[in-house]
Design a protein around this motif. Structure first.
Motif, PDB file in Angstrom:
ATOM      1  N   SER A  36       7.222   7.780   1.134  1.00  0.00           N
ATOM      2  CA  SER A  36       6.475   7.982   2.376  1.00  0.00           C
ATOM      3  C   SER A  36       7.331   7.694   3.597  1.00  0.00           C
ATOM      4  O   SER A  36       8.333   6.985   3.524  1.00  0.00           O
ATOM      5  CB  SER A  36       5.275   7.035   2.412  1.00  0.00           C
ATOM      6  OG  SER A  36       4.392   7.318   1.364  1.00  0.00           O
ATOM      7  N   ARG A  40       6.403   1.127   9.951  1.00  0.00           N
ATOM      8  CA  ARG A  40       6.547  -0.312   9.681  1.00  0.00           C
ATOM      9  C   ARG A  40       8.024  -0.666   9.537  1.00  0.00           C
ATOM     10  O   ARG A  40       8.828   0.136   9.077  1.00  0.00           O
ATOM     11  CB  ARG A  40       5.763  -0.659   8.402  1.00  0.00           C
ATOM     12  CG  ARG A  40       6.137  -1.981   7.817  1.00  0.00           C
ATOM     13  CD  ARG A  40       5.207  -2.507   6.781  1.00  0.00           C
ATOM     14  NE  ARG A  40       5.398  -2.097   5.393  1.00  0.00           N
ATOM     15  CZ  ARG A  40       6.479  -2.279   4.652  1.00  0.00           C
ATOM     16  NH1 ARG A  40       7.580  -2.806   5.164  1.00  0.00           N
ATOM     17  NH2 ARG A  40       6.497  -1.895   3.382  1.00  0.00           N
ATOM     18  N   ARG A  43      10.890  -4.557   4.865  1.00  0.00           N
ATOM     19  CA  ARG A  43      10.899  -5.944   4.386  1.00  0.00           C
ATOM     20  C   ARG A  43      12.287  -6.213   3.814  1.00  0.00           C
ATOM     21  O   ARG A  43      12.991  -5.273   3.446  1.00  0.00           O
ATOM     22  CB  ARG A  43       9.867  -6.108   3.264  1.00  0.00           C
ATOM     23  CG  ARG A  43       8.444  -5.975   3.736  1.00  0.00           C
ATOM     24  CD  ARG A  43       7.467  -6.056   2.552  1.00  0.00           C
ATOM     25  NE  ARG A  43       6.125  -5.786   2.991  1.00  0.00           N
ATOM     26  CZ  ARG A  43       5.232  -5.058   2.317  1.00  0.00           C
ATOM     27  NH1 ARG A  43       5.537  -4.543   1.141  1.00  0.00           N
ATOM     28  NH2 ARG A  43       4.028  -4.857   2.805  1.00  0.00           N
ATOM     29  N   TYR A  52      10.829   3.620   1.589  1.00  0.00           N
ATOM     30  CA  TYR A  52      10.174   4.404   2.642  1.00  0.00           C
ATOM     31  C   TYR A  52      11.267   5.101   3.446  1.00  0.00           C
ATOM     32  O   TYR A  52      12.436   4.692   3.419  1.00  0.00           O
ATOM     33  CB  TYR A  52       9.439   3.482   3.639  1.00  0.00           C
ATOM     34  CG  TYR A  52       8.088   2.977   3.205  1.00  0.00           C
ATOM     35  CD1 TYR A  52       6.968   3.805   3.235  1.00  0.00           C
ATOM     36  CD2 TYR A  52       7.913   1.648   2.801  1.00  0.00           C
ATOM     37  CE1 TYR A  52       5.715   3.333   2.863  1.00  0.00           C
ATOM     38  CE2 TYR A  52       6.653   1.173   2.423  1.00  0.00           C
ATOM     39  CZ  TYR A  52       5.564   2.018   2.453  1.00  0.00           C
ATOM     40  OH  TYR A  52       4.331   1.550   2.085  1.00  0.00           O
ATOM     41  N   GLU A  71      -0.370  14.360   4.382  1.00  0.00           N
ATOM     42  CA  GLU A  71      -1.459  13.519   4.883  1.00  0.00           C
ATOM     43  C   GLU A  71      -0.820  12.379   5.632  1.00  0.00           C
ATOM     44  O   GLU A  71       0.352  12.070   5.423  1.00  0.00           O
ATOM     45  CB  GLU A  71      -2.349  12.999   3.742  1.00  0.00           C
ATOM     46  CG  GLU A  71      -1.642  12.113   2.709  1.00  0.00           C
ATOM     47  CD  GLU A  71      -1.286  10.734   3.204  1.00  0.00           C
ATOM     48  OE1 GLU A  71      -2.063  10.146   3.966  1.00  0.00           O
ATOM     49  OE2 GLU A  71      -0.205  10.236   2.849  1.00  0.00           O
ATOM     50  N   TYR A  80       1.578   5.696   8.393  1.00  0.00           N
ATOM     51  CA  TYR A  80       2.164   5.990   7.086  1.00  0.00           C
ATOM     52  C   TYR A  80       1.830   7.445   6.757  1.00  0.00           C
ATOM     53  O   TYR A  80       0.713   7.896   7.007  1.00  0.00           O
ATOM     54  CB  TYR A  80       1.542   5.106   5.987  1.00  0.00           C
ATOM     55  CG  TYR A  80       1.802   3.624   6.112  1.00  0.00           C
ATOM     56  CD1 TYR A  80       1.056   2.841   6.987  1.00  0.00           C
ATOM     57  CD2 TYR A  80       2.777   3.006   5.342  1.00  0.00           C
ATOM     58  CE1 TYR A  80       1.285   1.468   7.092  1.00  0.00           C
ATOM     59  CE2 TYR A  80       3.012   1.629   5.434  1.00  0.00           C
ATOM     60  CZ  TYR A  80       2.257   0.876   6.315  1.00  0.00           C
ATOM     61  OH  TYR A  80       2.485  -0.471   6.411  1.00  0.00           O
ATOM     62  N   GLY A  81       2.772   8.170   6.146  1.00  0.00           N
ATOM     63  CA  GLY A  81       2.467   9.557   5.806  1.00  0.00           C
ATOM     64  C   GLY A  81       3.346  10.084   4.685  1.00  0.00           C
ATOM     65  O   GLY A  81       4.439   9.573   4.422  1.00  0.00           O
ATOM     66  N   GLU A 100       1.656   6.786  -3.652  1.00  0.00           N
ATOM     67  CA  GLU A 100       1.113   5.429  -3.531  1.00  0.00           C
ATOM     68  C   GLU A 100       0.677   5.272  -2.078  1.00  0.00           C
ATOM     69  O   GLU A 100       1.496   4.982  -1.204  1.00  0.00           O
ATOM     70  CB  GLU A 100       2.203   4.420  -3.936  1.00  0.00           C
ATOM     71  CG  GLU A 100       1.684   3.024  -4.172  1.00  0.00           C
ATOM     72  CD  GLU A 100       2.138   2.046  -3.110  1.00  0.00           C
ATOM     73  OE1 GLU A 100       3.210   1.460  -3.255  1.00  0.00           O
ATOM     74  OE2 GLU A 100       1.388   1.877  -2.129  1.00  0.00           O
ATOM     75  N   ILE A 101      -0.593   5.539  -1.817  1.00  0.00           N
ATOM     76  CA  ILE A 101      -1.067   5.629  -0.428  1.00  0.00           C
ATOM     77  C   ILE A 101      -2.414   4.934  -0.252  1.00  0.00           C
ATOM     78  O   ILE A 101      -3.116   4.665  -1.234  1.00  0.00           O
ATOM     79  CB  ILE A 101      -1.182   7.100   0.036  1.00  0.00           C
ATOM     80  CG1 ILE A 101      -2.195   7.873  -0.793  1.00  0.00           C
ATOM     81  CG2 ILE A 101       0.180   7.794  -0.032  1.00  0.00           C
ATOM     82  CD1 ILE A 101      -2.388   9.317  -0.325  1.00  0.00           C
ATOM     83  N   GLU A 102      -2.758   4.655   1.004  1.00  0.00           N
ATOM     84  CA  GLU A 102      -4.020   3.964   1.249  1.00  0.00           C
ATOM     85  C   GLU A 102      -5.196   4.957   1.195  1.00  0.00           C
ATOM     86  O   GLU A 102      -5.035   6.142   0.951  1.00  0.00           O
ATOM     87  CB  GLU A 102      -3.970   3.117   2.534  1.00  0.00           C
ATOM     88  CG  GLU A 102      -3.615   3.871   3.775  1.00  0.00           C
ATOM     89  CD  GLU A 102      -4.693   4.828   4.187  1.00  0.00           C
ATOM     90  OE1 GLU A 102      -4.426   6.056   4.212  1.00  0.00           O
ATOM     91  OE2 GLU A 102      -5.814   4.350   4.474  1.00  0.00           O
ATOM     92  N   ARG A 147      -4.824  -7.538   6.724  1.00  0.00           N
ATOM     93  CA  ARG A 147      -4.812  -6.770   5.474  1.00  0.00           C
ATOM     94  C   ARG A 147      -6.024  -7.123   4.605  1.00  0.00           C
ATOM     95  O   ARG A 147      -6.590  -6.250   3.951  1.00  0.00           O
ATOM     96  CB  ARG A 147      -3.491  -6.990   4.725  1.00  0.00           C
ATOM     97  CG  ARG A 147      -2.341  -6.215   5.373  1.00  0.00           C
ATOM     98  CD  ARG A 147      -0.985  -6.467   4.759  1.00  0.00           C
ATOM     99  NE  ARG A 147       0.012  -5.598   5.374  1.00  0.00           N
ATOM    100  CZ  ARG A 147       0.702  -4.654   4.762  1.00  0.00           C
ATOM    101  NH1 ARG A 147       0.563  -4.472   3.467  1.00  0.00           N
ATOM    102  NH2 ARG A 147       1.557  -3.893   5.410  1.00  0.00           N
TER     103      ARG A 147
HETATM  104  P1  5GP Z   1       2.827  -1.551   2.854  1.00  0.00           P
HETATM  105  O1  5GP Z   1       3.053  -1.856   4.319  1.00  0.00           O
HETATM  106  O2  5GP Z   1       2.240  -2.733   2.120  1.00  0.00           O
HETATM  107  O3  5GP Z   1       4.044  -0.983   2.175  1.00  0.00           O
HETATM  108  O4  5GP Z   1       1.726  -0.396   2.788  1.00  0.00           O
HETATM  109  C1  5GP Z   1       0.512  -0.540   3.470  1.00  0.00           C
HETATM  110  C2  5GP Z   1      -0.465   0.502   2.964  1.00  0.00           C
HETATM  111  O5  5GP Z   1      -0.013   1.812   3.313  1.00  0.00           O
HETATM  112  C3  5GP Z   1      -0.635   0.502   1.443  1.00  0.00           C
HETATM  113  O6  5GP Z   1      -2.020   0.634   1.152  1.00  0.00           O
HETATM  114  C4  5GP Z   1       0.118   1.730   1.001  1.00  0.00           C
HETATM  115  O7  5GP Z   1      -0.412   2.282  -0.176  1.00  0.00           O
HETATM  116  C5  5GP Z   1      -0.143   2.649   2.182  1.00  0.00           C
HETATM  117  N1  5GP Z   1       0.777   3.785   2.280  1.00  0.00           N
HETATM  118  C6  5GP Z   1       2.089   3.830   1.947  1.00  0.00           C
HETATM  119  N2  5GP Z   1       2.571   5.056   2.146  1.00  0.00           N
HETATM  120  C7  5GP Z   1       1.540   5.824   2.602  1.00  0.00           C
HETATM  121  C8  5GP Z   1       1.412   7.203   2.963  1.00  0.00           C
HETATM  122  O8  5GP Z   1       2.336   8.007   2.903  1.00  0.00           O
HETATM  123  N3  5GP Z   1       0.191   7.609   3.402  1.00  0.00           N
HETATM  124  C9  5GP Z   1      -0.873   6.768   3.476  1.00  0.00           C
HETATM  125  N4  5GP Z   1      -2.032   7.290   3.886  1.00  0.00           N
HETATM  126  N5  5GP Z   1      -0.785   5.477   3.131  1.00  0.00           N
HETATM  127  C10 5GP Z   1       0.409   5.000   2.692  1.00  0.00           C
END
Ligand code: 5GP
Ligand code: ADP
Length: 210
Positions: A36, A40, A43, A52, A71, A80-81, A100-102, A147
């Motif tokens: 994605s 952010r 880390r 990412y 999306e 995030y996309g 792996e997306i929200e 969160r």
């Molecule tokens: P984190 O910051 O913990 O890596 O991710 C935060 C949230 O963003 C998680 O629920 C993760 O699954 C979601 N996320 C990661 N990549 C994408 C994406 O490409 N699209 C969407 N819609 N959510 C994402």
């Protein structure tokens, strides 16, 4: 005839163990993981292009304008996309692709691709979720609280998913996810080409050909 690949969407509360589960799944060469784009900050240990594509808000908004994302959603304070091209090319080559997306993104994917399989990973209880999220040590207290608040919103929509998978023992969880993927792949609706092919072959045999 080769089937096109299947979209596997994996969501779950922050700290549920999605990343850990996905890491196990991608040890298997058959799955392709979509990387994605996010605004952010990385880390410690995260790599651009692997975990990412870490980009600026301006770059992200440019991708939206150019329709380069399948999306996208805002999560807590960031965008995030899912970059469209990689996913489409892998599906066209017949590979199963994991997103792996929200939740907002996941439900949008289901609207665009009704045959996508949606899995929601959750710890067995809320206390364990909080402990995992704080135990990971990657977010400050304020972000952890945001969160967890987001998790309280997401819980309202868990029933929109096709499958709920409890991540208590990691290996059990990974095995369950793999079983769901196999079962989804074997659905009749995902095997229309196969059905048509064997129908053709049977017709040929009935006509006395071969
Ligand atoms: P984190 O910051 O913990 O890596 O991710 C935060 C949230 O963003 C998680 O629920 C993760 O699954 C979601 N996320 C990661 N990549 C994408 C994406 O490409 N699209 C969407 N819609 N959510 C994402
Ligand atoms: P997510 O990607 O859903 O935010 P992570 O994969 O980063 O979650 O996992 C959150 C924390 O929980 C990490 O420290 C991880 O090592 C730990 N964890 C994940 N799955 C399990 C499990 N089955 N049992 C114990 N700890 C786990």
């Amino acid at each position: 005839m080769e089937q096109k690949g299947m979209l596997i969407v994996l969501s779950g509360f922050s700290g549920a163990g999605k990343g850990t589960v996905v890491k196990e799944l991608t040890k298997d060469d058959n799955y392709r993981l979509s990387v994605s784009a996010t605004t952010r900050k990385p880390r410690p240990g995260e790599t651009h292009g692997k975990d990412y594509f870490f980009i600026s808000k301006e770059e992200f908004e440019d991708m939206i304008r150019k329709n380069e994302l399948l999306e996208h959603a805002q999560y807590v304070e960031n965008y995030y996309g899912t970059p469209r091209n990689y996913v489409q090319s892998q599906l066209d080559q017949g590979y199963d692709v994991i997103l792996e997306i929200e939740m907002i993104g996941a439900l949008n994917v289901k609207t665009k691709f009704p045959e996508a399989v949606l899995l929601f990973v959750t710890p067995p209880n809320a206390k364990l979720l909080r402990d995992r999220l704080t135990g990971r040590g990657t977010e400050d207290d304020t972000t952890v609280a945001k969160r967890l608040a987001r998790a309280s919103e997401e819980v309202e929509f868990m029933d929109k998913y096709d499958y709920i998978v409890v991540n208590d023992d990691l290996q059990t969880c990974v095995n369950e996810v793999k079983s769901i993927i196999v079962a989804s792949r074997n659905k009749a609706t995902n095997n229309i080409n196969f059905i048509n092919n064997i129908k053709y072959e049977l017709n040929e045999i009935a006509k006395g050909v071969n």
